[in-house]
Enzyme design. Structure first.
Site, mmCIF file in Angstrom:
data_model
loop_
_atom_site.group_PDB
_atom_site.id
_atom_site.type_symbol
_atom_site.label_atom_id
_atom_site.label_comp_id
_atom_site.label_asym_id
_atom_site.label_seq_id
_atom_site.Cartn_x
_atom_site.Cartn_y
_atom_site.Cartn_z
ATOM 1 N N ASN A 13 0.890 -1.171 0.000
ATOM 2 C CA ASN A 13 0.000 0.000 0.000
ATOM 3 C C ASN A 13 0.923 1.214 0.000
ATOM 4 O OD1 ASN A 13 -1.769 2.076 0.478
ATOM 5 N ND2 ASN A 13 -2.265 1.469 2.577
ATOM 6 N N LYS A 15 0.241 4.276 -0.284
ATOM 7 C CA LYS A 15 -0.319 5.499 0.322
ATOM 8 C C LYS A 15 -0.066 6.687 -0.614
ATOM 9 C CE LYS A 15 0.192 3.254 4.748
ATOM 10 N NZ LYS A 15 0.403 3.335 6.175
ATOM 11 N N HIS A 98 -9.079 1.752 5.109
ATOM 12 C CA HIS A 98 -7.796 1.885 5.812
ATOM 13 C C HIS A 98 -7.962 2.840 6.997
ATOM 14 C CE1 HIS A 98 -3.633 2.826 6.655
ATOM 15 N NE2 HIS A 98 -3.331 1.707 6.019
ATOM 16 N N GLY A 176 3.002 2.504 10.571
ATOM 17 C CA GLY A 176 3.960 3.576 10.337
ATOM 18 C C GLY A 176 4.705 4.006 11.583
ATOM 19 N N SER A 216 3.823 -2.029 10.127
ATOM 20 C CA SER A 216 5.269 -2.138 10.298
ATOM 21 C C SER A 216 5.810 -3.533 9.977
ATOM 22 C CB SER A 216 5.689 -1.709 11.716
ATOM 23 O OG SER A 216 5.337 -0.349 11.950
#
Ligand code: 13P
Length: 255
Positions: A13, A15, A98, A176, A216
């Site tokens: 992903n 982003k 998400h 993240g 992560s």
């Protein structure tokens, strides 16, 4: 519990990262590194990158996904993208719900459900994200919350349509942050998701649904996370922007 009953899917992903040119370059770099993958390989990219990504991935085992889809077929929804637009552009998967969309763009369990139905009706595979915040975890609501979000997202989804649904368990506190859930926490969270599916569709169906872990996940921890019986793949943010790291994760998903 038989992991072989479901597809292993490693999805990036991206982003809000990479311009179209940079997207094409990164996919070119990734292609040889993931060519012998023993799992499905998906890259969910910014909408503007989709044509370049589809062109770059052509003829390879990388499939392209979007990061969101609107729930209406067309109309006055400035800035939104409908499912058939994604399909025509060559998209096969779409991330829905998400936590960043829930947190920053007022996504609710109801709109997640509507978007999921729109994606499925258009023939896309929906990667539906669920996950608890740290506060919810500390209050002891993780199981309740994950089951609720999963069931809400799947409202009116038939057992047949469920074949095109992937659920990604992404604890919000692990996204993240560099703080990864332990493999046992990931397995437990994914297990709660599967249990919710079993409560609605039955155990046999639940065992066929791919449930990913995200938060992560990286080249160093992927193998341990993916070794867990309920972890059928990963939804990867930061590490999916690095060809080498992403390919290590793809290799770790070999069953
Ligand atoms: P990170 O892998 O960067 O933590 O992001 C996870 C995620 O949100 C994937 O959807």
């Amino acid at each position: 519990m038989n992991k072989a009953k479901r597809a292993a899917v490693i999805a990036g992903n991206w982003k809000m990262n990479k311009t179209p040119k940079a997207a094409a370059a990164l996919i070119e770099e990734m292609k040889p590194l993931v060519a012998d993958a023993d799992c499905k390989v998906v890259l969910c990219v910014p909408a503007i990158d989709i044509p370049a990504a589809v062109a770059a991935a052509k003829g390879s085992n990388i499939e392209i996904g979007a990061e969101n889809v609107h729930f209406k077929a067309s109309g006055a929804y400035t800035g939104e993208i409908a499912a058939d637009m994604l399909v025509e552009a060559g998209v096969k998967y779409v991330v829905i719900g998400h936590s960043e969309r829930r947190q920053y763009f007022a996504e609710t369990d109801q709109t997640v459900n509507l978007r999921t139905l729109a994606a499925l009706n258009a023939g896309l595979t929906a990667i539906v994200c669920v996950g608890e915040t740290l506060e919810q975890r500390e209050l002891g609501y993780t199981e309740t919350l994950l089951k609720y979000q999963t069931k809400m997202a799947l409202t009116n989804v038939t057992a047949e349509q469920l074949k095109n649904v992937i659920i990604a368990y992404e604890p919000v506190w692990a996204i993240g942050t560099g703080v990864t859930a332990t493999a046992d926490q990931a397995d437990e969270g994914n297990g709660f998701v599967r249990a919710a599916i079993a409560e609605v569709y039955g155990q046999e169906v639940a065992e066929t649904v791919t449930v990913q872990y995200g938060g992560s996940m990286n080249a160093a921890n992927a193998e341990e996370l993916l070794s867990k019986v309920n972890v059928d793949g990963g939804l990867i943010g930061g590490a999916s922007l690095k060809a080498q790291d992403f390919s290590v994760i793809v290799k770790a998903a070999a069953q």
